[in-house]
Design an enzyme around this catalytic site. Sequence first.
Site, PDB file in Angstrom:
ATOM      1  N   TYR A  43       0.794  -1.214   0.174  1.00  0.00           N
ATOM      2  CA  TYR A  43       0.057   0.051  -0.225  1.00  0.00           C
ATOM      3  C   TYR A  43       0.800   1.248  -0.137  1.00  0.00           C
ATOM      4  O   TYR A  43       1.903   1.329   0.797  1.00  0.00           O
ATOM      5  CB  TYR A  43      -0.922   0.024   1.274  1.00  0.00           C
ATOM      6  CG  TYR A  43      -1.501   1.226   1.401  1.00  0.00           C
ATOM      7  CD1 TYR A  43      -2.699   1.666   0.642  1.00  0.00           C
ATOM      8  CD2 TYR A  43      -1.250   2.392   2.442  1.00  0.00           C
ATOM      9  CE1 TYR A  43      -3.413   2.891   0.724  1.00  0.00           C
ATOM     10  CE2 TYR A  43      -1.716   3.605   2.392  1.00  0.00           C
ATOM     11  CZ  TYR A  43      -2.986   3.776   1.706  1.00  0.00           C
ATOM     12  OH  TYR A  43      -3.493   4.576   1.685  1.00  0.00           O
ATOM     13  N   GLY A  50      -5.826   5.383   0.042  1.00  0.00           N
ATOM     14  CA  GLY A  50      -7.274   5.407   0.558  1.00  0.00           C
ATOM     15  C   GLY A  50      -8.096   4.684  -0.150  1.00  0.00           C
ATOM     16  O   GLY A  50      -7.604   3.282  -0.554  1.00  0.00           O
TER      17      GLY A  50
END
Length: 506
Positions: A43, A50
Site C-alpha cells: 500500500y 485510501g
Amino acid sequence: MDLNSIYRNLFADASLTVSEEELSKVRRCHDFLKDFVADKVIYGINTGFGPMAQWRVDDAHLKELQYNIIRSHSTGAGAPLSDIEVKSAMIARIGTFLQGRSGIDVSVVQLLVRMVNEGIFPYIPQHGSVGASGDLVQLAHMALCMIGEGKVHYKGEWLPTAKVFAELGIKPMGIFVREGLSVVNGTSIMTGISIVNQYYAESLLKYAVIAGAWINEIADSFDDYMAEAENECRRQPGQQVIARWFREVSSGSRHLQNREHELYDPAKNNVGYFDHKVQAYYSLRCLPQIYGPVYDTLANTRQVLENEVNSATDNPIVDPDTRNIYHGGNFHGDYISLEADKVKTVITRVAMTAERQLNYLFHDRINGILPPFLNMGVLGLNYGMQACQFTATSTTAECQTLSMPNYVHSIPNNNDNQDIVSMGTNSALLCKRVIDNAWQVMSILYIALAQATDCLGIADKLSPKSHEQYVAVRRICPKFVEDTPFYEELAAMERHMRNHTIDYLQ
C-alpha cells in the site's frame, strides 16, 4: 524524546540534535524496505491511496505517486498555525521517523532537523485534518515545503520555500521509496499543538495554585484546608501534590489563621456568632480537591504525549526486525483527541474557579472585608474593577461551551474509507482556545489580588511567594484609585505570566 527536552527546543531555543545511533535505525529500515518491495504489492508504494488503493500503480510512476500525495492533499484553509506549533509538530514528526519503522531515507530526518534549527517553518493552515489517517492535509503542507514548494515563515517573513532553500544551500527532500506518504501520514500536527498546549496548561495550573494561596491570605482563612493530614487521607495523588504546593507557597505567611489557636481555645471561642467564617467558600477551601484532578489529568496527558512522540504513527509499519510490513491504523488520532478534550475540560474548571474567586473579591457582601469591586475611589462615582468581571465571566462561559467533547464528533468521509475519525487536530485547536481564555481570566484575577492586597494593606504579611507575585503585578499595573482602562495591563499581565514559569513547584 521527553517533553522537557522538547520544551527546551521550543521555549529556550535549544538546538535539536539527533544521534548517529538513532539515524542508524532509520537507515536500517530504509535498506530493508528497498529490498523487500521487489515483486510485492504494498500500500502506498505501488498502489493508490485510501479508497484508490485497489488500483495498482505502474512502476514508471512510483516517484510521481509520492509527489502527488503531497501536492493533492495541500488543501488546508484558515489562518496558519503559529511558528511554535509548527516547530513542535516538526519535532514530533522527527520523533516518529526516529523509531525506524517508516522506511524513509535518512535525509528526510536530516532535512527536518535543519529546518527546525534554522527556524524555517512551513505554512500549515489550521483547518483540514479529520485526524484519521493522521493529519493528512496539514502534514501535506509540511511535506510541500520539504520538496521545495509552497511557502515558509523565515525570519518573520513569508517567503517561497525555494528561495529560502537556495539561500541556505538546502537540498529539497528526495523521493526514494515512500517518502511522500511517510511524511503526510501520522498524528504529528495534533501532537505538536498538544505539546504546546501542555506547556501552557502546566504553567497555568501553578499560577492558579499561587492565586489560591494568595486569596486565602486575603481572606485570612484557616490554614487546615491544605494540611497534610487532611489531604493524605483521600487517596488521590494529585490532591496530595496540590496540597503540598499550597503549603510551599503559603510558607511564611502572616495572614492565615490556625484553627487550633482561634476555635479550639475556650478563651477565644465563647461567643454566639463568629464574624469570621468558620469554613471558607468552596472556591477557597476546596482547592486541593478541585485542582487535584487537574494535576492528575495533565500528568496522564504528559505521558500520552511522550508516548506518541516516541511512536511510529504512520502506515504501513515497516519492521526490519520481523522482516515484514504491517498495514494497520497507527495514524488514528484517538489518543491525542481524547487527551485534548480532557485537558480543555480541566482547564475550563481552572477558569471557572478563578472567576468564582474574582466574584469573592468583588462582592463586598460575600467577602465582608473589601470595598465593592475593589473600588478605592468614591463609590458611585468610581467603578474599580467592576467591568473586568464582565470579561472574566464571558470568557469563562466561552470555555464552558468549548469544553464539550469533540472526540465523539466523528463524520465519515473519504468514500466511507475513513468511516470513524478522531478529529484530533480540531480537539487540539479547541483546547488551545480554552487555555488562551483561561490565561486571560487568570490575568484579571492577579490584578484583582494585588488590588485587594492594597485595599487591606497586607502586602508585608503575605508569604514570600505571594509577595513575589504581588510585586510582579504592581510593576505592570500600579495601585489605582481613579477609573482607568485595563486592557493594556491585562494583556501585559498575561504576557508576563506566560513567559515566566513557576519552576519551584514540582
